[in-house]
Design a protein around this motif. Structure first.
Motif, PDB file in Angstrom:
ATOM      1  N   ALA A   1      -7.939 -11.496   5.592  1.00  0.00           N
ATOM      2  CA  ALA A   1      -6.769 -10.935   4.732  1.00  0.00           C
ATOM      3  C   ALA A   1      -6.491 -11.365   3.351  1.00  0.00           C
ATOM      4  N   SER A   2      -6.655 -12.679   3.270  1.00  0.00           N
ATOM      5  CA  SER A   2      -6.405 -13.371   2.100  1.00  0.00           C
ATOM      6  C   SER A   2      -7.559 -13.540   1.123  1.00  0.00           C
ATOM      7  N   GLU A   3      -8.763 -12.948   1.850  1.00  0.00           N
ATOM      8  CA  GLU A   3     -10.190 -12.961   1.021  1.00  0.00           C
ATOM      9  C   GLU A   3     -10.666 -14.309   0.318  1.00  0.00           C
ATOM     10  N   ILE A   4     -10.315 -15.265   1.098  1.00  0.00           N
ATOM     11  CA  ILE A   4     -10.744 -16.545   0.561  1.00  0.00           C
ATOM     12  C   ILE A   4     -12.277 -16.750   0.515  1.00  0.00           C
ATOM     13  N   ILE A   5     -12.805 -16.096   1.535  1.00  0.00           N
ATOM     14  CA  ILE A   5     -14.409 -16.022   1.718  1.00  0.00           C
ATOM     15  C   ILE A   5     -14.615 -14.823   1.200  1.00  0.00           C
ATOM     16  N   THR A   6     -15.498 -14.557   0.128  1.00  0.00           N
ATOM     17  CA  THR A   6     -15.858 -13.380  -0.614  1.00  0.00           C
ATOM     18  C   THR A   6     -17.206 -13.304  -0.719  1.00  0.00           C
ATOM     19  N   THR A   7     -18.020 -12.289  -0.710  1.00  0.00           N
ATOM     20  CA  THR A   7     -19.397 -12.147  -1.025  1.00  0.00           C
ATOM     21  C   THR A   7     -19.557 -11.812  -2.214  1.00  0.00           C
ATOM     22  N   LYS A   8     -20.530 -12.303  -3.034  1.00  0.00           N
ATOM     23  CA  LYS A   8     -20.715 -12.037  -4.619  1.00  0.00           C
ATOM     24  C   LYS A   8     -22.210 -11.595  -4.768  1.00  0.00           C
ATOM     25  N   LYS A   9     -22.585 -10.662  -5.493  1.00  0.00           N
ATOM     26  CA  LYS A   9     -23.840 -10.277  -5.663  1.00  0.00           C
ATOM     27  C   LYS A   9     -24.547 -11.220  -6.896  1.00  0.00           C
ATOM     28  N   VAL A  10     -25.556 -11.635  -6.408  1.00  0.00           N
ATOM     29  CA  VAL A  10     -26.184 -12.561  -7.454  1.00  0.00           C
ATOM     30  C   VAL A  10     -27.210 -11.747  -8.187  1.00  0.00           C
ATOM     31  N   ALA A  11     -27.276 -11.877  -9.531  1.00  0.00           N
ATOM     32  CA  ALA A  11     -28.387 -11.112 -10.173  1.00  0.00           C
ATOM     33  C   ALA A  11     -29.435 -12.150 -10.209  1.00  0.00           C
ATOM     34  N   ILE A  12     -30.762 -11.852  -9.825  1.00  0.00           N
ATOM     35  CA  ILE A  12     -31.986 -12.643  -9.837  1.00  0.00           C
ATOM     36  C   ILE A  12     -33.085 -12.036 -10.856  1.00  0.00           C
TER      37      ILE A  12
ATOM     38  N   ALA B   1       0.693  -1.333  -0.029  1.00  0.00           N
ATOM     39  CA  ALA B   1       0.002  -0.041  -0.053  1.00  0.00           C
ATOM     40  C   ALA B   1       0.844   1.362   0.187  1.00  0.00           C
ATOM     41  N   ILE B   2       1.841   1.127   0.802  1.00  0.00           N
ATOM     42  CA  ILE B   2       2.722   2.395   0.992  1.00  0.00           C
ATOM     43  C   ILE B   2       3.770   2.779  -0.158  1.00  0.00           C
ATOM     44  N   CYS B   3       4.408   1.614  -0.486  1.00  0.00           N
ATOM     45  CA  CYS B   3       5.393   1.665  -1.599  1.00  0.00           C
ATOM     46  C   CYS B   3       4.825   1.375  -3.046  1.00  0.00           C
ATOM     47  N   TYR B   4       3.686   0.689  -3.194  1.00  0.00           N
ATOM     48  CA  TYR B   4       3.262   0.418  -4.602  1.00  0.00           C
ATOM     49  C   TYR B   4       1.891   1.048  -4.773  1.00  0.00           C
ATOM     50  N   ARG B   5       1.389   1.751  -3.858  1.00  0.00           N
ATOM     51  CA  ARG B   5      -0.169   2.463  -3.853  1.00  0.00           C
ATOM     52  C   ARG B   5      -1.105   1.640  -4.158  1.00  0.00           C
ATOM     53  N   GLU B   6      -1.078   0.095  -3.648  1.00  0.00           N
ATOM     54  CA  GLU B   6      -1.811  -0.821  -4.090  1.00  0.00           C
ATOM     55  C   GLU B   6      -3.421  -0.681  -3.116  1.00  0.00           C
ATOM     56  N   ARG B   7      -4.585  -0.459  -3.735  1.00  0.00           N
ATOM     57  CA  ARG B   7      -5.820  -0.410  -2.902  1.00  0.00           C
ATOM     58  C   ARG B   7      -5.946  -1.533  -2.035  1.00  0.00           C
ATOM     59  N   ILE B   8      -6.416  -1.473  -0.658  1.00  0.00           N
ATOM     60  CA  ILE B   8      -6.825  -2.435   0.246  1.00  0.00           C
ATOM     61  C   ILE B   8      -8.353  -2.608   0.381  1.00  0.00           C
ATOM     62  N   SER B   9      -8.860  -3.864  -0.041  1.00  0.00           N
ATOM     63  CA  SER B   9     -10.319  -4.166   0.205  1.00  0.00           C
ATOM     64  C   SER B   9     -10.608  -4.059   1.833  1.00  0.00           C
ATOM     65  N   SER B  10     -11.820  -3.804   2.177  1.00  0.00           N
ATOM     66  CA  SER B  10     -12.518  -3.749   3.420  1.00  0.00           C
ATOM     67  C   SER B  10     -12.181  -5.044   4.148  1.00  0.00           C
ATOM     68  N   MET B  11     -12.399  -6.035   3.374  1.00  0.00           N
ATOM     69  CA  MET B  11     -12.273  -7.377   4.017  1.00  0.00           C
ATOM     70  C   MET B  11     -10.901  -7.728   4.536  1.00  0.00           C
ATOM     71  N   ARG B  12      -9.837  -7.195   3.570  1.00  0.00           N
ATOM     72  CA  ARG B  12      -8.409  -7.353   3.899  1.00  0.00           C
ATOM     73  C   ARG B  12      -8.046  -6.510   5.266  1.00  0.00           C
TER      74      ARG B  12
END
Length: 292
Positions: free
Chosen positions: A278-289, A105-116
């Motif tokens: 932090a590994s974002e193994i469990i992620t939430t996905k939006k499902v279109a109905i 994040a500091i050196c390479y300006r990568e964005r960090i997700s809320s879950m991470r």
């Protein structure tokens, strides 16, 4: 699968370092057993890619050599001589995602997700619990061990990032860190910073540490972790590494008669839960109905 193999080897790696404190082998012996086989194998395999390695930015090569090479091993080995295996296995790979994400994040300006971010906070609380336990116990020895282990984790974080951005393969990266370690060992010996007792140690101890350090950690884990980084990314690979303390602690209880108090178990749980997030193994996905 590569990270699964890596986790098993890392757990054995911490057990081996802890066992070395009770053996006739010195840290210099462990370093020699760890890096010499890797230098011979990876050095030979990477020889056709010598030009590519030379063209790699020197700052990346330095981060690889220092991050997972001899300095890392010296910090980890000395830390584990002062602190229990569960602490070392938790602090080195456990806090690794925090360091890796912070550097990214500091050196390479990568964005960090809320879950991470949530995972990193859990890991941070787990580390604080470890440090608070050692400070409140009044044991300067354990506190010093924890400081060395945190430095080792920070060192490993730079290696993890450098491997990702350098473009080197696991074999090429393994050649850089092992050859640099073998080059530095004689220098440290002449300076009186390390010594050797390999010729006087029992053959059974040499064989045990050679298999764990030289073959498993030095050869196989360097390749499997590098492969995992190339497929999963540095952050996820580092986060999955946080599962190491559970395996190492379970082995250390019967092997070294180490006890797991409530604070240690709680700290390990926070670190593992943080690693999952932090590994974002469990992620939430939006499902279109679709309607109609």
């Amino acid at each position: 699968m590569a990270m699964g193999v890596t986790l098993l080897i890392w757990a054995s790696f911490f057990i081996s370092l802890r066992a070395s404190s009770q053996s006739a082998l010195t840290i210099g012996d462990i370093a020699l057993l760890r890096f010499l086989p890797a230098a011979l194998v990876f050095g030979w395999l990477a020889l056709p890619k010598a030009k590519k390695i030379k063209q790699t930015p020197k700052r990346y090569l330095l981060a690889i050599a220092l991050g997972a090479g001899l300095p890392f091993l010296l910090l980890a080995a000395n830390g584990l001589r002062l602190a229990p295996v569960a602490d070392g296995a938790s602090l080195i790979p456990g806090i690794l995602p925090l360091f890796v994400t912070s550097i990214a994040a500091i050196c390479y300006r990568e964005r960090i997700s809320s879950m991470r971010k949530a995972g990193i906070m859990l890991i941070f609380f787990g580390i604080c619990l470890f440090l608070a336990t050692s400070l409140l116990s009044g044991s300067s020895q354990i506190a010093t061990g924890h400081a060395l282990l945190l430095m080792a984790s920070f060192s490993w974080a730079w290696f993890t990032i450098a491997m990702r951005v350098s473009g080197l393969t696991p074999i090429e990266g393994g050649a850089v860190l092992s050859l640099s370690a073998c080059t530095c060992l004689p220098v440290l010996y002449l300076l009186g910073l390390v010594d050797f007792n390999l010729l006087n140690a029992p053959s059974s101890e040499i064989a045990f540490h050679f298999i764990i350090q030289g073959i498993a950690a030095g050869l196989i884990a360097n390749f499997t972790f590098g492969y995992a980084i190339s497929r999963l990314g540095a952050e996820m690979s580092a986060a999955l590494g946080s599962f190491t303390p559970v395996l190492a602690a379970l082995i250390a209880v019967p092997m070294f008669a180490e006890s797991l108090n409530m604070n240690t178990v709680l700290a390990m749980m926070l670190i593992v839960l943080g690693a999952i997030s932090a590994s974002e193994i469990i992620t939430t996905k939006k499902v279109a109905i679709k309607v109609g």
